[in-house]
Design an enzyme around this catalytic site. Structure first.
Site, PDB file in Angstrom:
ATOM      1  N   HIS A 160       0.896  -1.213  -0.015  1.00  0.00           N
ATOM      2  CA  HIS A 160      -0.050   0.182  -0.106  1.00  0.00           C
ATOM      3  C   HIS A 160       0.861   1.209   0.105  1.00  0.00           C
ATOM      4  O   HIS A 160       1.946   1.239   0.538  1.00  0.00           O
ATOM      5  CB  HIS A 160      -0.835   0.125   1.219  1.00  0.00           C
ATOM      6  N   PRO A 161       0.423   2.383  -0.588  1.00  0.00           N
ATOM      7  CA  PRO A 161       1.389   3.629  -0.736  1.00  0.00           C
ATOM      8  C   PRO A 161       1.955   4.155   0.355  1.00  0.00           C
ATOM      9  O   PRO A 161       2.984   4.746   0.374  1.00  0.00           O
ATOM     10  CB  PRO A 161       0.659   4.418  -1.378  1.00  0.00           C
ATOM     11  N   VAL A 162       1.269   3.899   1.623  1.00  0.00           N
ATOM     12  CA  VAL A 162       2.188   4.352   2.923  1.00  0.00           C
ATOM     13  C   VAL A 162       3.110   3.495   3.463  1.00  0.00           C
ATOM     14  O   VAL A 162       3.995   3.900   3.973  1.00  0.00           O
ATOM     15  CB  VAL A 162       0.918   4.564   3.986  1.00  0.00           C
ATOM     16  N   LYS A 163       3.266   2.283   3.058  1.00  0.00           N
ATOM     17  CA  LYS A 163       4.188   1.253   3.486  1.00  0.00           C
ATOM     18  C   LYS A 163       5.558   1.729   2.810  1.00  0.00           C
ATOM     19  O   LYS A 163       5.699   2.570   2.221  1.00  0.00           O
ATOM     20  CB  LYS A 163       3.594  -0.007   3.109  1.00  0.00           C
ATOM     21  N   ILE A 164       6.517   0.422   3.124  1.00  0.00           N
ATOM     22  CA  ILE A 164       7.953   0.849   2.827  1.00  0.00           C
ATOM     23  C   ILE A 164       8.008   0.927   1.271  1.00  0.00           C
ATOM     24  O   ILE A 164       8.786   1.976   0.960  1.00  0.00           O
ATOM     25  CB  ILE A 164       8.684  -0.271   3.374  1.00  0.00           C
TER      26      ILE A 164
END
Ligand SMILES: *Cc1c(COP(=O)(O)O)cnc(C)c1O
Length: 387
Positions: free
Chosen positions: A185-189
């Site tokens: 997901h875009p907020v992940k690393i």
């Protein structure tokens, strides 16, 4: 507003996705297996299955491990709801193990005590989902030892943790678990927009998850339970889903993977800088176990209420009002209305609830500048009345 997390998209990422759009395959082509091979080699796992989200990966992981009605899945109350919901998808019942007050991860001592009790009552869990909160790995060696003794399976929910290390080795190598799950997901690393992956060293589990992510349908004669009618033949041998990752996503993932170590290093550098800048404030900065090299997906501070005159909510709102996009990870899952219908109550997991009354996630992402970080620190000083 300085967001709490943000993806980093470089020109080579855009090129990689455009190349796929111009190619023959938008799905089920060469990019997905390339991404799987590269992640598996990077972290030291034998098999990797790319899917459309970490939630899907958790679901097929539970199914592959045989979780079903009448079984129990245990996890931490301080996690995203998906770590628990995967048990419910399989018809299993869900229970929680309170957190360690230093790492905020599932506490192995609490786990052991709960297992002893469960053994007497004949309701041992089939699966324990160990969530590496903020990217800091759980005490996997202790959890693995308990798994051997009490006979449960272990899934690492490493949605926050790709690129991090435990005992000096990449998280995902499966040394102490059956299956590890990553989120993109875009907020992940690293990101593939939506996307996830399940990794395992067990060929049988990999085969099961491969079937389950694509309708339970196979073209492999070795997996068929009846003889093939002809060269066109495919066979549905189980009830699966369409959880496939697209070629666009996988190409983006391959391109992002190049920068994984840099991202994690940058996140750690920013986290160390926060530690210094916040040292004199009435907040607790995230303690790190010496076995851990965290992916640093989140930087969570805890308010020291005994040193503060303002409430948790007042500090949170004061930060948002100053343009700092703070967040709260997470509301204890057992206090969610859906889980309260299963009999959980506030007070069931006191360490988790204490954490919830104090935690605030400060912005942290690899392209964050030191100037932005200074702004966050100044805003926090104002919010807690230190300037
Ligand atoms: C983000 C997250 C998930 C779900 O990931 P998706 O890829 O959005 O499905 C699961 N568990 C944890 C701990 C997460 O943070």
């Amino acid at each position: 507003m300085i967001p709490y997390g943000r993806q980093d998209i470089q020109p080579q990422d855009i090129e990689a996705v455009i190349d796929v759009l111009r190619s023959d395959f938008l799905t089920q082509g060469p990019a997905v297996p390339r991404f799987e091979t590269q992640v598996a080699e990077k972290v030291g796992a034998r098999h990797a299955l790319a899917v459309n989200s970490a939630t899907s990966a958790l679901h097929i992981a539970c199914l592959a491990l045989g979780l079903s009605e009448g079984d129990w899945l245990w996890t931490s109350p301080i996690t995203f709801v998906a770590s628990a919901n995967c048990g419910r998808y399989c018809g299993a019942q869900v229970d929680f193990v309170d957190i360690d007050p230093h790492t905020y991860n599932l506490c192995p001592k609490a786990l052991e005590a709960k297992l002893k009790h469960a053994e007497q009552e004949g309701r041992l869990p089939k699966v324990v989902v160990a969530v590496h909160l903020c990217g800091q790995p759980c005490d996997m060696q202790a959890i693995h030892a308990l798994a051997q003794r009490y006979g449960f399976k272990v899934i690492e929910d490493a949605s926050h943790a790709i690129g991090g290390k435990y005992q000096g080795e990449y998280i995902g190598n499966g040394r102490y678990s059956d299956i590890t799950v990553f989120s993109f997901h875009p907020v992940k690393i690293i990101t593939t927009a939506e996307g996830g992956m399940a990794l395992t060293n067990d060929g049988g589990l990999a085969e099961r998850m491969d079937l389950l992510r694509s309708h339970g349908v196979t073209r492999n004669p070795e997996l068929m339970t009846q003889e093939a009618d002809g060269p066109w033949y495919y066979q549905q041998v189980d009830l699966g889903f369409n959880y496939r990752m697209t070629e666009l996503q996988a190409a983006l993932g391959v391109s992002q993977l190049d920068r994984l170590d840099d991202y994690v290093a940058r996140r750690n550098a920013l986290a160390a800088r926060y530690d210094d800048l916040l040292a004199d404030l009435p907040v607790t900065t995230p303690w790190q176990h010496p076995d851990s090299y965290s992916g640093r997906h989140l930087y969570v501070i805890r308010l020291q209420h005994e040193r503060l005159s303002m409430s948790h909510r007042e500090v949170f709102e004061a930060l948002r009002e100053q343009g700092v996009g703070v967040n709260l990870h997470y509301i204890p899952v057992h206090t969610q209305p859906y889980y309260q219908t299963m009999g959980f109550q506030s007070g069931d997991f006191p360490e988790a609830e204490r954490y919830y009354a104090e935690a605030i996630s400060l912005p942290l992402f690899p392209t964050m500048t030191e100037g932005q970080q200074d702004e966050v620190v100044e805003a926090l000083k104002k919010a807690v009345g230190e300037v």
